[in-house]
Structure formats: C-alpha cells, structure tokens
Design a protein around this motif. Structure first.
Motif, PDB file in Angstrom:
ATOM      1  N   TYR A   1       0.849  -1.193   0.000  1.00 14.24           N
ATOM      2  CA  TYR A   1       0.000   0.000   0.000  1.00 14.24           C
ATOM      3  C   TYR A   1       0.886   1.245   0.000  1.00 14.24           C
ATOM      4  CZ  TYR A   1      -3.343  -3.449   1.832  1.00 14.24           C
ATOM      5  OH  TYR A   1      -4.133  -4.557   2.015  1.00 14.24           O
ATOM      6  N   VAL A   2       0.561   2.212  -0.873  1.00 12.77           N
ATOM      7  CA  VAL A   2       1.293   3.475  -0.932  1.00 12.77           C
ATOM      8  C   VAL A   2       0.306   4.634  -0.837  1.00 12.77           C
ATOM      9  CG1 VAL A   2       2.843   4.962  -2.275  1.00 12.77           C
ATOM     10  CG2 VAL A   2       3.045   2.489  -2.458  1.00 12.77           C
ATOM     11  N   ALA A   3       0.621   5.602   0.025  1.00 14.38           N
ATOM     12  CA  ALA A   3      -0.061   6.888   0.051  1.00 14.38           C
ATOM     13  C   ALA A   3       1.012   7.955  -0.099  1.00 14.38           C
ATOM     14  CB  ALA A   3      -0.832   7.078   1.351  1.00 14.38           C
ATOM     15  N   MET A   4       0.918   8.777  -1.156  1.00 19.63           N
ATOM     16  CA  MET A   4       1.993   9.698  -1.503  1.00 19.63           C
ATOM     17  C   MET A   4       1.432  11.059  -1.901  1.00 19.63           C
ATOM     18  SD  MET A   4       4.495   9.600  -4.890  1.00 19.63           S
ATOM     19  CE  MET A   4       5.193   7.998  -4.534  1.00 19.63           C
ATOM     20  N   THR A   5       2.159  12.106  -1.548  1.00 20.17           N
ATOM     21  CA  THR A   5       1.917  13.437  -2.095  1.00 20.17           C
ATOM     22  C   THR A   5       3.239  13.997  -2.577  1.00 20.17           C
ATOM     23  OG1 THR A   5       0.049  13.899  -0.638  1.00 20.17           O
ATOM     24  CG2 THR A   5       1.137  15.789  -1.617  1.00 20.17           C
ATOM     25  N   HIS A   6       3.231  14.617  -3.765  1.00 22.23           N
ATOM     26  CA  HIS A   6       4.410  15.349  -4.238  1.00 22.23           C
ATOM     27  C   HIS A   6       3.934  16.697  -4.746  1.00 22.23           C
ATOM     28  CE1 HIS A   6       3.910  14.551  -8.716  1.00 22.23           C
ATOM     29  NE2 HIS A   6       3.116  13.620  -8.214  1.00 22.23           N
ATOM     30  N   THR A   7       4.787  17.708  -4.640  1.00 25.70           N
ATOM     31  CA  THR A   7       4.305  19.060  -4.868  1.00 25.70           C
ATOM     32  C   THR A   7       5.412  20.041  -5.201  1.00 25.70           C
ATOM     33  OG1 THR A   7       3.194  20.925  -3.775  1.00 25.70           O
ATOM     34  CG2 THR A   7       4.409  19.421  -2.358  1.00 25.70           C
ATOM     35  N   ILE A   8       5.052  21.099  -5.922  1.00 26.44           N
ATOM     36  CA  ILE A   8       5.957  22.220  -6.148  1.00 26.44           C
ATOM     37  C   ILE A   8       6.020  23.105  -4.908  1.00 26.44           C
ATOM     38  CG2 ILE A   8       4.227  23.803  -7.110  1.00 26.44           C
ATOM     39  CD1 ILE A   8       6.384  24.648  -9.173  1.00 26.44           C
ATOM     40  N   ASN A   9       5.009  22.975  -4.021  1.00 19.25           N
ATOM     41  CA  ASN A   9       4.981  23.679  -2.743  1.00 19.25           C
ATOM     42  C   ASN A   9       5.086  25.195  -2.892  1.00 19.25           C
ATOM     43  OD1 ASN A   9       6.971  24.091   0.179  1.00 19.25           O
ATOM     44  ND2 ASN A   9       4.796  23.621   0.163  1.00 19.25           N
ATOM     45  N   THR A  10       4.394  25.725  -3.873  1.00 19.29           N
ATOM     46  CA  THR A  10       4.278  27.166  -4.053  1.00 19.29           C
ATOM     47  C   THR A  10       3.156  27.408  -5.052  1.00 19.29           C
ATOM     48  OG1 THR A  10       5.454  29.213  -4.586  1.00 19.29           O
ATOM     49  CG2 THR A  10       6.015  27.267  -5.896  1.00 19.29           C
ATOM     50  N   SER A  11       2.989  28.634  -5.496  1.00 20.62           N
ATOM     51  CA  SER A  11       2.013  28.886  -6.547  1.00 20.62           C
ATOM     52  C   SER A  11       2.458  28.180  -7.825  1.00 20.62           C
ATOM     53  CB  SER A  11       1.885  30.390  -6.792  1.00 20.62           C
ATOM     54  OG  SER A  11       3.141  30.940  -7.133  1.00 20.62           O
ATOM     55  N   ARG A  12       1.541  27.974  -8.743  1.00 16.24           N
ATOM     56  CA  ARG A  12       1.870  27.234  -9.962  1.00 16.24           C
ATOM     57  C   ARG A  12       3.018  27.892 -10.712  1.00 16.24           C
ATOM     58  NH1 ARG A  12      -3.718  27.345  -9.391  1.00 16.24           N
ATOM     59  NH2 ARG A  12      -4.697  25.287  -9.153  1.00 16.24           N
ATOM     60  N   PHE A  13       4.060  27.096 -10.973  1.00 16.38           N
ATOM     61  CA  PHE A  13       5.312  27.516 -11.608  1.00 16.38           C
ATOM     62  C   PHE A  13       6.185  28.381 -10.698  1.00 16.38           C
ATOM     63  CE2 PHE A  13       2.763  26.961 -15.602  1.00 16.38           C
ATOM     64  CZ  PHE A  13       3.526  25.943 -16.151  1.00 16.38           C
ATOM     65  N   GLY A  14       5.703  28.776  -9.535  1.00 13.97           N
ATOM     66  CA  GLY A  14       6.458  29.736  -8.742  1.00 13.97           C
ATOM     67  C   GLY A  14       6.424  31.105  -9.396  1.00 13.97           C
ATOM     68  N   THR A  15       7.234  32.018  -8.897  1.00  9.48           N
ATOM     69  CA  THR A  15       7.203  33.389  -9.436  1.00  9.48           C
ATOM     70  C   THR A  15       8.562  33.880  -9.916  1.00  9.48           C
ATOM     71  OG1 THR A  15       7.529  34.337  -7.221  1.00  9.48           O
ATOM     72  CG2 THR A  15       5.259  34.037  -7.968  1.00  9.48           C
ATOM     73  N   THR A  16       9.587  33.046  -9.851  1.00  6.18           N
ATOM     74  CA  THR A  16      10.905  33.512 -10.320  1.00  6.18           C
ATOM     75  C   THR A  16      11.130  33.237 -11.795  1.00  6.18           C
ATOM     76  OG1 THR A  16      11.987  31.433  -9.731  1.00  6.18           O
ATOM     77  CG2 THR A  16      11.928  33.145  -8.047  1.00  6.18           C
TER      78      THR A  16
ATOM     79  N   GLY B   1      17.034  22.852 -17.476  1.00  2.00           N
ATOM     80  CA  GLY B   1      16.854  21.586 -18.178  1.00  2.00           C
ATOM     81  C   GLY B   1      15.409  21.160 -18.259  1.00  2.00           C
ATOM     82  N   GLY B   2      14.486  22.118 -18.444  1.00  2.00           N
ATOM     83  CA  GLY B   2      13.070  21.809 -18.532  1.00  2.00           C
ATOM     84  C   GLY B   2      12.382  21.655 -17.195  1.00  2.00           C
ATOM     85  N   VAL B   3      13.091  21.866 -16.090  1.00  2.00           N
ATOM     86  CA  VAL B   3      12.555  21.687 -14.740  1.00  2.00           C
ATOM     87  C   VAL B   3      12.222  23.053 -14.136  1.00  2.00           C
ATOM     88  CG1 VAL B   3      13.034  20.865 -12.396  1.00  2.00           C
ATOM     89  CG2 VAL B   3      13.842  19.551 -14.387  1.00  2.00           C
ATOM     90  N   SER B   4      10.951  23.258 -13.769  1.00  2.00           N
ATOM     91  CA  SER B   4      10.549  24.488 -13.098  1.00  2.00           C
ATOM     92  C   SER B   4      11.133  24.524 -11.696  1.00  2.00           C
ATOM     93  CB  SER B   4       9.022  24.577 -12.995  1.00  2.00           C
ATOM     94  OG  SER B   4       8.431  24.627 -14.274  1.00  2.00           O
ATOM     95  N   ILE B   5      11.742  25.646 -11.322  1.00  2.00           N
ATOM     96  CA  ILE B   5      12.369  25.785 -10.015  1.00  2.00           C
ATOM     97  C   ILE B   5      11.420  26.545  -9.075  1.00  2.00           C
ATOM     98  CG2 ILE B   5      14.372  26.610  -8.736  1.00  2.00           C
ATOM     99  CD1 ILE B   5      14.892  24.350 -10.834  1.00  2.00           C
ATOM    100  N   PRO B   6      10.976  25.915  -8.005  1.00  2.00           N
ATOM    101  CA  PRO B   6      10.037  26.564  -7.083  1.00  2.00           C
ATOM    102  C   PRO B   6      10.676  27.723  -6.320  1.00  2.00           C
ATOM    103  CG  PRO B   6      10.070  24.160  -6.808  1.00  2.00           C
ATOM    104  CD  PRO B   6      11.243  24.511  -7.644  1.00  2.00           C
ATOM    105  N   ASP B   7       9.823  28.627  -5.838  1.00  2.00           N
ATOM    106  CA  ASP B   7      10.266  29.728  -4.978  1.00  2.00           C
ATOM    107  C   ASP B   7       9.686  29.546  -3.575  1.00  2.00           C
ATOM    108  OD1 ASP B   7       7.629  30.192  -5.556  1.00  2.00           O
ATOM    109  OD2 ASP B   7       7.841  32.354  -5.834  1.00  2.00           O
ATOM    110  N   SER B   8       9.787  28.333  -3.061  1.00  2.00           N
ATOM    111  CA  SER B   8       9.040  27.949  -1.856  1.00  2.00           C
ATOM    112  C   SER B   8       9.479  28.670  -0.591  1.00  2.00           C
ATOM    113  CB  SER B   8       9.139  26.438  -1.648  1.00  2.00           C
ATOM    114  OG  SER B   8       8.626  25.750  -2.772  1.00  2.00           O
TER     115      SER B   8
END
Length: 552
Positions: A384-399, A404-411
């Motif tokens: 059994y797996v229960a998982m959450t993954h997240t950018i932990n900020t507003s969508r795409f962040g604000t910076t 390399g195609g990876v959005s960098i969060p501004d958390s």
C-alpha cells in the motif's frame, strides 16, 4: 495518557484475508495512472506504480503544480513483512542562508527563494528500498510524453497563460514555453525536449545527475546568478530520509502518517486527539448537529493553529504555548491526551479564542499557496502506498527559473518564518499528511491529500472512521474547508436548518461558499465486505479519478 500507545508493528495477520486486486487513485492525469497500471501488469509493485505515476504527472502538468525540483512524502506498507515505513523527501535550507527573514517575498524574483529539492532523491530512495522493476523503467512514460509531447489540457493551458509574465522572464524558460514568441494553447501538442533530456540522464545515471552532475551545476549557477545562497555542497549533501512513521491510536484505529521532522502528521494527530477528547464521534453528524460541527471545527483549528501558523511568527515561536496553561509545543506533548483535554478546556473557557484573536491582530491573514498531486496505490500483493508530491508554491512559482526543462520553485518566499526556524542546512518541515489506517491488524484505509491537507484529512477521517462512511461516499459529502482559523466555509445547503446559525452564535464565523474547494482528498477503503475508492469530484477537471474505473 499517551496518544501514541503500544500499537502492533506489523499488519495483515494470516487471518486478514487475501490481498485486493490492484487499484490506483490519482488527483490528476488519467494517462499517468494508465502508465502506473502498465508497470503493475509487467510485474512491478505498488511502489513502482506510484513512482512512475508521479514522474509522468509532472510532465502532464508542465511543471506547474508539481516539479522535479519539488518535494515528496509517502507512507508505505510492505505486504511481505506487514511493516509500515515513512519517507521524507522535503526541502533543505541552503547552509549559507543565515538571514532567512530577509528573503524576498512572493512576487519579487530572487534566487534566495530556491531551496534544496527532495523529489528526485525521494524517488530514488523509494525505488532502492522497495522497487522491483529497473529504475530506468520508471521514467519511460515521462520521457516519452516529454519528448513526443502531450495534448495540452485546457487547465494547464490556462495556467500557462496566467503565468506568461513569469514564464517569459528568463531565456531558458522562454525556450521551454514559447514557440516563435507564442504560448501553447489548449488542444495543441506541447513538447518538452529539454526535460526529456534531463529525465533520460537521471534514468541512466541516477538522481546524482540532479545532485552532483551537470544539472546540479547548472541549477546552482542559475540560482546564484539570481542572488541565491544555494551551493553545490547543499545538493551533494542531500539525502531523503526513511524514518519511523508517526503511528497513533484514534478510537479503535491505528493511523500511521509522516512524523518528525515534518509537521503535517502531528497536526493531524493533534486534531484527532482533540476530537476524541471532545467526543465529536458521540455528538452525531456535523451536517445535522451544531454541537458536532462546532467541536469538529475546533479540533481542525487547533492542529492548523499549533503547527502551521506559528511559523508565520518566527520571532515568537512560543506565542501560543506562553498563553495557554498545560499546552506545550513539543511533538511529544502534542500527542498526549492530557494536552488534548487541556485544549478542550481552553475552548470551553473562551481562552482559546482570546489568544487566537491576539495572534490574528499580530499577523496578516494566512493564505495557503501550495499546489500538489496525490497518489494512492494498492497492489495484488498487499503493498500500500499513500503519496503526495508538490511544487509547494504557486503554480510555476514566481521567479521563472527553469533548468533543463525543470521548473524551479520559490518555496522559501512564503515560508520565510519556517526557513528561519529550521535554520541553515536543516530540513524544512513539510505539511504533507499521507495516511494509512488499520484496524484489527489489517489495513482499512489508504489516503492522501492536496491543497489544504489538514482540513481535508481531518474531515475525511472523521467521516469515515466516526460516521461510518466509505471513501466513495465521503468524497461526495460536503466538508469543512478553509485556509486558516476563522476563514472556514462549507458548501451551500449542506447543513440542516439552523445548524449554521447555531455555530455562528457560538463565535465561529463559518460561511457558505460554492465553487472549487481548497482541500482535496483521495483514498481507498478496504474491509471484509469489499472496498471503495474516491477522489474529490472537482479533480476530474485535471484527470483525477479511480483506475480501473470499474473498481471505484
């Protein structure tokens, strides 16, 4: 007195019955869920499927509400041993970030808002311990979908359009999202070749590519160019952490979630212990009884208030405990029934509200800014797996930083107090609360949350464990929702006549509000009479649901 009691270390005794057939619930991307099912069909297990889904979900969100430079938390039951495990793959604070309270707030682009990411290290750690298929196999759907392109949904296309100023700020980000100066539109095929190259490198070289390899070098260079404190050593020293899950008793149930260093699990435990001390179960349905509604809302407020909101007053981390006799800030204290009973007494005396009002006067209204994806998987072997993954900020962040195609969060921008309290080089506590519930030695519920995880999980566990609803019934039941104490609301028409007025008369400004909720939940109920699964209905807008559908 303890909330954490002598609970069994393992689940699924021989008389628990045969394990269920595979079932997956996700908050977004039917395509990603199908990719997880394919891994199960090839002989992979629940962990393989969950990781495959998570990787592919980020491609389908275009790195908006989740990110390969984000965070991950999960709880896992190993079907072979019956043991429960917890993986913490949250951010770490850069070692050179020694003045966190001066980090620019959201909306001011700065490399100082970037933290050491945990997602990819978490994927590798989870697979190394429990995965079965080759590591590179996990990445195949994500690489394919990034390289060949996805048909852009209206939801993601709208988010991209809304963030045009962010996504066009820096050259590398413009290269990802703009073609001849034009953003992609709904229904068009959106390709992410730079991301495909990054994922292929990780699949072949391991997560080290993002922590000590070429991607890491580029990440550090771009963050430092924007004034950030992140250094190569911060990435090289990062490790995802396996730790004992936080397991506690709630009535006749055993609930396991994330423990220290993260705070979402203790908030959940604290609220449920207060609900138990206030006998919320014995007061009837919160939709029909103002007394039940009042105390359920109070128990939710307590967990949010004691665990999350003090991080917004870092200059006075003991603000609440200094003002409430018998209430301590340590995790151990928060998990005792003695403290839960003390809190109930402070609510009854009015002291709770006086201190809460004092806090509200000292700080502006709290606003949740995180976005995320949730995954629940049950396989045919009883994993059994229960998982959450997240950018932990507003969508795409604000910076607008993209490597390399990876959005960098501004958390760090909206969590400066939490960064300050954590300290340089230390883990930044996550508010995630994936949970696995057992009773009589067998798993009965596997669940996780996104949005406001606290309100979502407390409401749904109360409905399932106290009111006798199953997962499918609970997701169609109106819940108490909100961002912070005194900001709560419920769906119009959900309450019996007079209930709302009676709760307001007791000092709670609960309101009715229609539209998309703030709190989202997904889970699978299991029992001797079968199983049901459910996901908050509005998540159908982003492809969330139960797979295969005929099991729902």
């Amino acid at each position: 007195d303890a909330g954490i009691e002598d609970l069994p270390d393992t689940l699924q005794p021989p008389d628990a019955g045969p394990p269920p057939s595979p079932l997956i619930v996700v908050t977004s991307s039917a395509e990603s869920a199908a990719a997880g099912h394919a891994v199960l069909a090839e002989g992979g297990n629940a962990m393989d499927a969950a990781l495959t889904i998570a990787l592919d979900q980020i491609v389908h969100s275009a790195g908006s509400w989740n990110s390969f430079a984000g965070i991950l938390g999960l709880v896992y039951v190993d079907g072979e041993t019956g043991a429960t495990h917890a993986l913490h793959a949250g951010y770490r604070v850069p070692a050179a970030e020694t003045d966190a309270l001066t980090i620019p707030e959201t909306g001011t682009p700065s490399g100082r808002t970037a933290l050491v990411p945990g997602f990819m290290a978490g994927v590798e750690a989870a697979h190394a311990r429990f995965g079965r298929v080759p590591f590179s196999r996990l990445f195949a759907p994500a690489i394919r979908d990034a390289e060949e392109g996805i048909v852009l949904s209206s939801t993601v296309a709208t988010v991209i359009r809304q963030r045009e100023d962010v996504l066009s700020r820096l050259p590398e980000t413009r290269d990802v999202f703009l073609v001849d100066g034009v953003l992609p539109r709904s229904g068009e095929r959106f390709r992410q070749p730079a991301l495909a190259a990054t994922l292929r490198a990780v699949a072949n070289q391991g997560a080290s590519y993002m922590y000590t390899g070429e991607w890491a070098e580029r990440f550090v260079a771009q963050v430092q160019a924007e004034g950030g404190a992140l250094a190569a050593s911060d990435l090289a020293d990062y490790e995802a952490v396996w730790a004992d899950p936080l397991c506690f008793a709630y009535h006749d149930n055993r609930i396991c979630t994330l423990g220290a260093p993260d705070v979402g699990g203790v908030a959940l435990a604290e609220s449920l212990l207060v609900a138990e001390a206030a006998d919320v179960r014995g007061r009837g349905s919160y939709l029909e009884s103002s007394d039940a509604l009042y105390w359920l809302l109070r128990s939710q407020q307590l967990g949010l208030w004691m665990v999350y909101l003090p991080q917004l007053l870092p200059e006075s981390p003991t603000f609440f405990t200094d003002r409430l006799e018998g209430v301590e800030a340590s995790f151990d204290a928060r998990l005792t029934r003695a403290q839960a009973e003390a809190v109930v007494g402070h609510v009854e005396s009015g002291r709770f509200d006086r201190v809460l009002t004092e806090w509200s006067d000292a700080y502006e209204e709290f606003e949740a800014r995180s976005h995320s994806d949730g995954i629940v998987v049950v396989d045919a072997e009883g994993n059994y797996v229960a998982m959450t993954h997240t950018i932990n900020t507003s969508r795409f962040g604000t910076t607008g930083i993209n490597v390399g195609g990876v959005s960098i969060p501004d958390s760090a921008a909206f969590q400066r107090g939490a960064v300050y309290l954590a300290g340089p080089g230390e883990p930044l506590p996550m508010i995630l609360n994936p949970a696995i519930v057992s009773r009589d030695g067998a798993v009965r519920l596997v669940a996780t949350t996104i949005g406001n995880p606290h309100y979502a999980m407390v409401s749904h566990l109360h409905g399932i464990l106290d009111l006798g609803l199953d997962a499918a019934e609970m997701v169609d039941t109106p819940i108490l929702d909100g961002d912070s104490p005194f900001q709560e609301f419920i769906r119009p028409g959900a309450l019996a006549p007079g209930v709302l007025e009676e709760v307001r008369a007791r000092g709670l400004p609960l309101r009715e509000e229609a539209g998309i909720p703030r709190s989202f939940w997904l889970g699978i109920s299991l029992g001797a009479d079968g199983r049901t699964a459910g996901v908050t209905p509005s998540l159908s807008l982003v492809g969330g649901g139960v797979y295969p559908a005929d099991d729902g």
